[in-house]
Enzyme design. Structure first.
Site, PDB file in Angstrom:
ATOM      1  N   GLY A   1     -50.804  67.059  42.813  1.00 30.06           N
ATOM      2  CA  GLY A   1     -51.104  67.550  41.472  1.00 30.06           C
ATOM      3  C   GLY A   1     -50.566  66.536  40.489  1.00 30.06           C
ATOM      4  O   GLY A   1     -50.742  65.332  40.680  1.00 30.06           O
TER       5      GLY A   1
ATOM      6  N   SER B   1     -50.220  63.098  47.922  1.00 26.01           N
ATOM      7  CA  SER B   1     -50.448  62.655  46.552  1.00 26.01           C
ATOM      8  C   SER B   1     -49.151  62.688  45.743  1.00 26.01           C
ATOM      9  O   SER B   1     -48.253  61.897  45.994  1.00 26.01           O
ATOM     10  CB  SER B   1     -51.546  63.514  45.923  1.00 26.01           C
ATOM     11  OG  SER B   1     -51.934  63.015  44.670  1.00 26.01           O
ATOM     12  N   ALA B   2     -49.004  63.597  44.794  1.00 32.48           N
ATOM     13  CA  ALA B   2     -47.775  63.679  44.005  1.00 32.48           C
ATOM     14  C   ALA B   2     -46.559  63.913  44.897  1.00 32.48           C
ATOM     15  O   ALA B   2     -45.470  63.385  44.634  1.00 32.48           O
ATOM     16  CB  ALA B   2     -47.882  64.793  42.964  1.00 32.48           C
TER      17      ALA B   2
ATOM     18  N   HIS C   1     -53.957  57.466  46.672  1.00 27.57           N
ATOM     19  CA  HIS C   1     -55.308  57.386  46.103  1.00 27.57           C
ATOM     20  C   HIS C   1     -55.637  55.961  45.652  1.00 27.57           C
ATOM     21  O   HIS C   1     -56.353  55.778  44.661  1.00 27.57           O
ATOM     22  CB  HIS C   1     -55.483  58.331  44.910  1.00 27.57           C
ATOM     23  CG  HIS C   1     -55.146  59.761  45.158  1.00 27.57           C
ATOM     24  ND1 HIS C   1     -55.913  60.576  45.951  1.00 27.57           N
ATOM     25  CD2 HIS C   1     -54.122  60.530  44.703  1.00 27.57           C
ATOM     26  CE1 HIS C   1     -55.365  61.786  45.969  1.00 27.57           C
ATOM     27  NE2 HIS C   1     -54.280  61.774  45.230  1.00 27.57           N
TER      28      HIS C   1
ATOM     29  N   GLU D   1     -57.716  56.619  50.375  1.00 30.36           N
ATOM     30  CA  GLU D   1     -58.051  57.997  50.726  1.00 30.36           C
ATOM     31  C   GLU D   1     -58.158  58.138  52.250  1.00 30.36           C
ATOM     32  O   GLU D   1     -58.775  57.309  52.917  1.00 30.36           O
ATOM     33  CB  GLU D   1     -59.365  58.420  50.082  1.00 30.36           C
ATOM     34  CG  GLU D   1     -59.335  58.440  48.566  1.00 30.36           C
ATOM     35  CD  GLU D   1     -58.346  59.441  48.007  1.00 30.36           C
ATOM     36  OE1 GLU D   1     -58.746  60.568  47.703  1.00 30.36           O
ATOM     37  OE2 GLU D   1     -57.159  59.080  47.873  1.00 30.36           O
TER      38      GLU D   1
END
Length: 247
Positions: A87, A119-120, A156, A191
């Site tokens: 997020g 991700s985060a 990413h 990815e």
């Protein structure tokens, strides 16, 4: 220390965590394992936790959001592994400081709790969030994250598109700018890729469509392409130098 650091939790054309489900199940411990989920990178904590639960409970992993009890820190003690979801990295780090989870996670993971990020959540495993792609929608008390690895990560990661008419900075340009001010390696994860850290060994893996899993940036050197299975254990001994007062 046991880490599984995913570039992304959703792959194009696949369901949530579907592209890494076997890897995740093996890392967490398989059927009967208990996973503490940290949903603070998104605003809807309940909905986010339900999404993780729907993905992992069919393979026998029970999921409990750290926000579902009175004390988020206490939820770590009852888990076999912790998953910090993706997020907004600034919102996530601010919440980790606010709830006391930043210090609790650092202690628990160094004591053997398995840590999975996406991700985060993967950004949090680096020393700082300075190589996140996110907008600073909140201001955390510090940029200092969890520091499980001594190098930066850019989930990413997108390659420059030579046919694009967009004239803004590419991801490569932005990471080069970071290295102009900070002397620390940056691992770009495309990815579908992930970094696995176990017993002092770090390996990049995953098979993104049409590309290698990672790209390594260092000050004064051309970016290096990383094939699946590349051993990056040498980076665990990195001595980062940040232009960051107090770091």
């Amino acid at each position: 220390m046991e880490l599984l650091l995913l570039s992304n939790s959703t792959q194009h054309g696949r369901g949530y965590l579907e592209h890494v489900l076997d890897t995740v199940a093996g890392f967490v411990g398989g059927s009967g394992s208990r996973l503490a989920f940290v949903p603070y990178a998104l605003a809807d904590h309940d909905g986010y936790t339900d999404r993780v639960r729907a993905a992992l409970e069919p393979v026998g992993i029970s999921v409990r959001g750290v926000h579902e009890g009175a004390d988020p820190v206490a939820e770590l003690a009852a888990a076999d592994a912790v998953f910090v979801g993706g997020g907004n990295s600034f919102r996530l780090l601010g919440a980790l400081y606010r709830t006391g989870l930043r210090d609790a996670l650092r202690a628990a993971v160094r004591d053997g709790l398995r840590y999975m990020g996406a991700s985060a959540g993967t950004n949090m495993a680096a020393p700082t969030l300075r190589t996140t792609n996110d907008m600073p929608i909140v201001q955390p008390p510090s940029f200092e994250a969890l520091g499980f690895v001594p190098f930066q990560i850019n989930p990413h990661y997108l390659d420059p598109d030579p046919s694009s008419t967009h004239k803004g900075e590419t991801r490569e340009v932005r990471l080069t700018e970071f290295l102009e001010e900070n002397d620390v390696p940056v691992l770009g994860l495309r990815e579908g890729a992930w970094l696995r850290v176990s017993d002092g060994r770090a390996v990049v893996d995953g098979v993104p469509e049409g590309a290698r899993p990672g790209r390594l940036f260092r000050r004064g050197a051309e970016p290096a392409e990383l094939a699946a299975g590349t051993d990056l254990s040498e980076l665990l001994a990195a001595q980062p130098r940040f232009d960051c007062p107090g770091y």
